[in-house]
Design a protein around this motif. Structure first.
Motif, mmCIF file in Angstrom:
data_model
loop_
_atom_site.group_PDB
_atom_site.id
_atom_site.type_symbol
_atom_site.label_atom_id
_atom_site.label_comp_id
_atom_site.label_asym_id
_atom_site.label_seq_id
_atom_site.Cartn_x
_atom_site.Cartn_y
_atom_site.Cartn_z
ATOM 1 N N GLU A 109 0.831 -1.208 0.000
ATOM 2 C CA GLU A 109 0.000 0.000 0.000
ATOM 3 C C GLU A 109 0.865 1.258 0.000
ATOM 4 O O GLU A 109 0.624 2.194 -0.776
ATOM 5 N N LYS A 110 1.873 1.296 0.862
ATOM 6 C CA LYS A 110 2.742 2.470 0.928
ATOM 7 C C LYS A 110 3.526 2.657 -0.374
ATOM 8 O O LYS A 110 3.816 3.791 -0.784
ATOM 9 N N ALA A 111 3.876 1.549 -1.018
ATOM 10 C CA ALA A 111 4.634 1.633 -2.267
ATOM 11 C C ALA A 111 3.789 2.169 -3.416
ATOM 12 O O ALA A 111 4.319 2.677 -4.399
ATOM 13 N N GLY A 112 2.461 2.045 -3.306
ATOM 14 C CA GLY A 112 1.571 2.547 -4.359
ATOM 15 C C GLY A 112 0.779 1.478 -5.075
ATOM 16 O O GLY A 112 0.121 1.757 -6.077
ATOM 17 N N MET A 115 11.289 -1.423 -3.720
ATOM 18 C CA MET A 115 10.987 -0.070 -3.241
ATOM 19 C C MET A 115 12.214 0.837 -3.356
ATOM 20 O O MET A 115 12.106 2.015 -3.710
ATOM 21 N N PHE A 116 13.397 0.290 -3.081
ATOM 22 C CA PHE A 116 14.623 1.078 -3.259
ATOM 23 C C PHE A 116 14.817 1.441 -4.731
ATOM 24 O O PHE A 116 15.110 2.599 -5.069
ATOM 25 N N LEU A 175 10.045 5.613 3.252
ATOM 26 C CA LEU A 175 8.865 4.856 2.830
ATOM 27 C C LEU A 175 8.787 3.516 3.554
ATOM 28 O O LEU A 175 7.717 3.106 4.028
ATOM 29 N N ILE A 176 9.921 2.833 3.658
ATOM 30 C CA ILE A 176 9.947 1.530 4.339
ATOM 31 C C ILE A 176 9.658 1.706 5.827
ATOM 32 O O ILE A 176 8.937 0.912 6.433
ATOM 33 N N GLY A 177 10.224 2.770 6.427
ATOM 34 C CA GLY A 177 9.926 3.045 7.839
ATOM 35 C C GLY A 177 8.443 3.300 8.058
ATOM 36 O O GLY A 177 7.848 2.780 9.010
ATOM 37 N N ASP A 178 7.831 4.095 7.169
ATOM 38 C CA ASP A 178 6.387 4.357 7.266
ATOM 39 C C ASP A 178 5.590 3.060 7.118
ATOM 40 O O ASP A 178 4.578 2.856 7.797
#
Length: 679
Positions: A215-218, A399-400, A426-429
């Protein structure tokens, strides 16, 4: 969507995810550090750190206990008489205290496990104090996280355990002492630290984290766009796109409300624009999002607990759930098609659709971790935790790469450092979101463990007798009681807790009474029955929060939206009854794939026939004489052996009975075509 509706929508999501407090900077740091530490701990034990199960469960619960007290106040709404307990602009000192004591009490079984084991059945004063603290703080944490229902049920079972000797004869129970109660519930792995919490700690967290990271990645927006680009141009296209995007999102999110808020903000306005009334647009999203928890390969938290309770590999649960889940979604597709036919709704224009090739090109990498997960689970047959861990590691790499590529595009090829920084953020979130989403699951499984532990003290056999008396030993009545009880419980409990409670109480009885009456009910079918109705409770009025979330987006009335969503979900409610009596639908003892495909196709047509009865429409409006033929098609295509049983025919010819079901369905189509031609 207006500002008021958006605010309602956000409030519901905040209550679901526990984001009720606005943290100050240092509080955000404390919460974020604990949440990220939880994620790192879970990834570590899935890979290179080896700990015993009791240690893992106690640490898992300690993280959940500390986070819930930091993020959710004692009262969720302001109270004039005690504002200190409902503050949301900071963390009060008392909640820091609750968080610390809650974490220590959860860790106590780990810190003195050897001593507790040596004193089994004879706890000392310190054991008793920490045992009571663990139960009290767990129930308070659960009340804050998921509402009072599960806490009240756990307290009711606790009172019953102590007051059993003083109850009427029918309900009388030998009772327990305080030491026996604590030894079972909070000082062993038979209660709070039992199988449900173990599954939450070892497996469920990783899948929830994977969903949060996607979800955070889009990936959520990608699923929506790809579904609209593929299906938006067809009759009722926006509704069909909503179903596909909700299925894809729900497959990894495990939460109906999070699913609705993620996909519904885009799909509900599209459905309304295409011509769907607000109520039906919201109800379609509710039905699609609720059923997301049925979709293999992830299926929410309860599926992993089913695997442990039934004692089969997780892939067997996926196999059993596949046909019912896909049949349910095909039926919902048909519902939207019929609604579009009745309302005269067409698809979106080409200009309104995202470009499929461009959408796929931009988001193809989101499918790689999901494909990896399926490959690990289905082909390599690795454990769920290892499969999820490897998929997460792959997603972190992607993601990176994604953030570096984006940064280079916006900085003329020079943004590698910024891309790395964005990826870490992003990964922390995502880690924080995954931990936040897991709080309610961990607490629900731990509190449900109290009920399971009390049932295992001896109450279970008596509950079995009571339920058997209530059902008069009739399997049909027993299933109806179980379904209604699951719906009622599910109004106040999350799906996982509803399933654990109902499965502990009724699944063995369903198998037992079914056997007495000549029905061979697989244990898997009984557990899936409880699971299905626990999920359906998510949109059962008047409480279903999923309906409130969708109604807030659609600007419709919550109760009518819930009723409409429940009407749509009746197509799903019939499926558990059918696989109880026809285990072929869950592929029980079936490894013949051509036969499995035949069973699936016939079940899809059965669901179409049943949906047509509910909607009063097939090709045109139904007449009264269409209904018997559609009913015959429904029953025979779902359960062909019924014909053999009624007419004493050999069971080995049961699959030929599909011909009768298809003929009945075909007769209705021909009659309605004739009416359309003559109209």
């Amino acid at each position: 969507m207006g500002k008021n509706e958006l605010r309602k929508d956000q409030e519901i999501l905040k209550e679901e995810t526990g984001e009720l407090r606005e943290f100050r900077p240092h509080e955000s740091f404390i919460f974020g550090t604990i949440a990220i530490a939880w994620a790192i701990f879970q990834l570590a034990i899935a890979s290179f750190v080896i700990l015993d199960s009791t240690t893992i469960r106690s640490i898992h619960l300690a993280f959940a206990m500390s986070l819930v007290f930091l993020t959710i106040p004692f009262f969720k709404k302001p109270r004039k008489f005690c504002r200190y307990l409902s503050v949301t602009d900071r963390i009060p000192l008392i909640d820091y205290l609750f968080a610390i004591v809650g974490a220590i009490s959860a860790l106590y079984i780990m810190l003195d496990w050897q001593g507790i084991a040596m004193r089994a059945g004879c706890p000392n004063t310190r054991d008793i104090i920490f045992g009571i603290l663990t139960i009290v703080l767990l129930l308070e944490a659960t009340r804050r996280s998921i509402g009072p229902a599960l806490t009240i049920i756990a307290l009711a079972f606790t009172l019953y355990a102590f007051l059993g000797p003083y109850m009427p004869d029918v309900l009388a129970f030998k009772g327990v002492s305080l030491t026996k109660y604590l030894s079972q519930i909070s000082l062993s792995t038979e209660g709070i630290y039992g199988i449900p919490l173990g599954v939450s700690a070892s497996i469920v967290y990783l899948f929830v984290l994977l969903g949060a990271m996607l979800e955070k990645a889009g990936a959520g927006r990608f699923f929506i766009d790809i579904a609209i680009s593929l299906l938006g141009r067809y009759k009722g296209g926006p509704a069909k796109a909503a179903i596909v995007s909700s299925a894809l999102t729900g497959m990894v999110s495990g939460s109906s409300i999070a699913n609705i808020v993620t996909t519904g903000n885009f799909t509900i306005p599209l459905m309304k624009k295409a011509g769907y009334p607000a109520k039906k647009a919201a109800a379609t999203e509710v039905a699609a999002s609720t059923d997301g928890q049925l979709m293999p390969p992830i299926m929410g938290a309860a599926a992993f607990i089913i695997s442990e309770y039934v004692n089969v590999p997780y892939i067997e649960v996926v196999k059993a759930a596949a046909i019912p889940a896909f049949v349910s979604y095909f039926a919902l597709f048909f519902v939207t098609h019929l609604e579009a036919s009745k309302l005269g709704i067409r698809g979106l224009s080409k200009e309104e659709l995202p470009d499929f090739k461009q959408t796929l090109k931009k988001g193809l990498h989101y499918l790689i971790p999901i494909a990896m997960l399926i490959y690990e689970l289905v082909v390599l047959r690795h454990s769920p935790e290892l499969s999820a861990f490897r998929s997460i590691m792959l997603l972190i790499v992607l993601m990176f790469v994604q953030e570096i590529v984006r940064a280079r595009k916006t900085n003329n090829g020079n943004g590698i450092g910024q891309g790395l920084k964005n990826a870490f953020r992003l990964i922390g979130d995502a880690f924080i979101a995954g931990s936040r989403n897991m709080i309610s699951v961990a607490l629900a499984t731990a509190s449900a463990g109290i009920i399971v532990g009390i049932v295992n003290m001896g109450i279970g056999s008596m509950v079995t007798q009571i339920v058997e008396v209530l059902s008069h030993g009739n399997i049909f009545l027993l299933l109806l009681i179980t379904a209604i009880a699951s719906l009622l419980l599910g109004m106040g409990l999350p799906t996982t807790a509803t399933y654990i409670v109902m499965a502990s109480l009724t699944a063995p009885i369903i198998v037992q009474i079914g056997g007495i009456q000549g029905f061979i009910v697989p244990l898997m079918a009984a557990h899936l029955f409880c699971f299905y109705f626990g999920i359906l409770a998510d949109d059962t009025p008047p409480v279903g929060l999923a309906s409130y979330a969708a109604a807030a987006i659609a600007d419709s009335e919550p109760i009518p939206t819930g009723l409409q969503g429940f009407l749509y979900d009746l197509r799903t409610a019939i499926i558990p009854f059918m696989f109880i009596f026809n285990p072929d639908l869950i592929l029980h003892n079936l490894n013949n794939w051509p036969l499995a495909i035949l069973i699936f196709v016939m079940a899809v047509f059965a669901s179409f026939a049943f949906t047509s009865i509910l909607q009063g429409w097939l090709l045109t409006k139904n007449k009264w004489y269409d209904i018997p033929f559609l009913a015959i098609a429904t029953l025979v295509l779902f359960h062909p052996a019924l014909v053999n049983t009624l007419f004493n025919l050999p069971l080995n010819s049961k699959y030929y009975m599909y011909i009768i079901g298809m003929l009945s369905f075909g007769i209705v189509i021909l009659m309605q075509k004739s009416r359309l031609k003559n109209s």
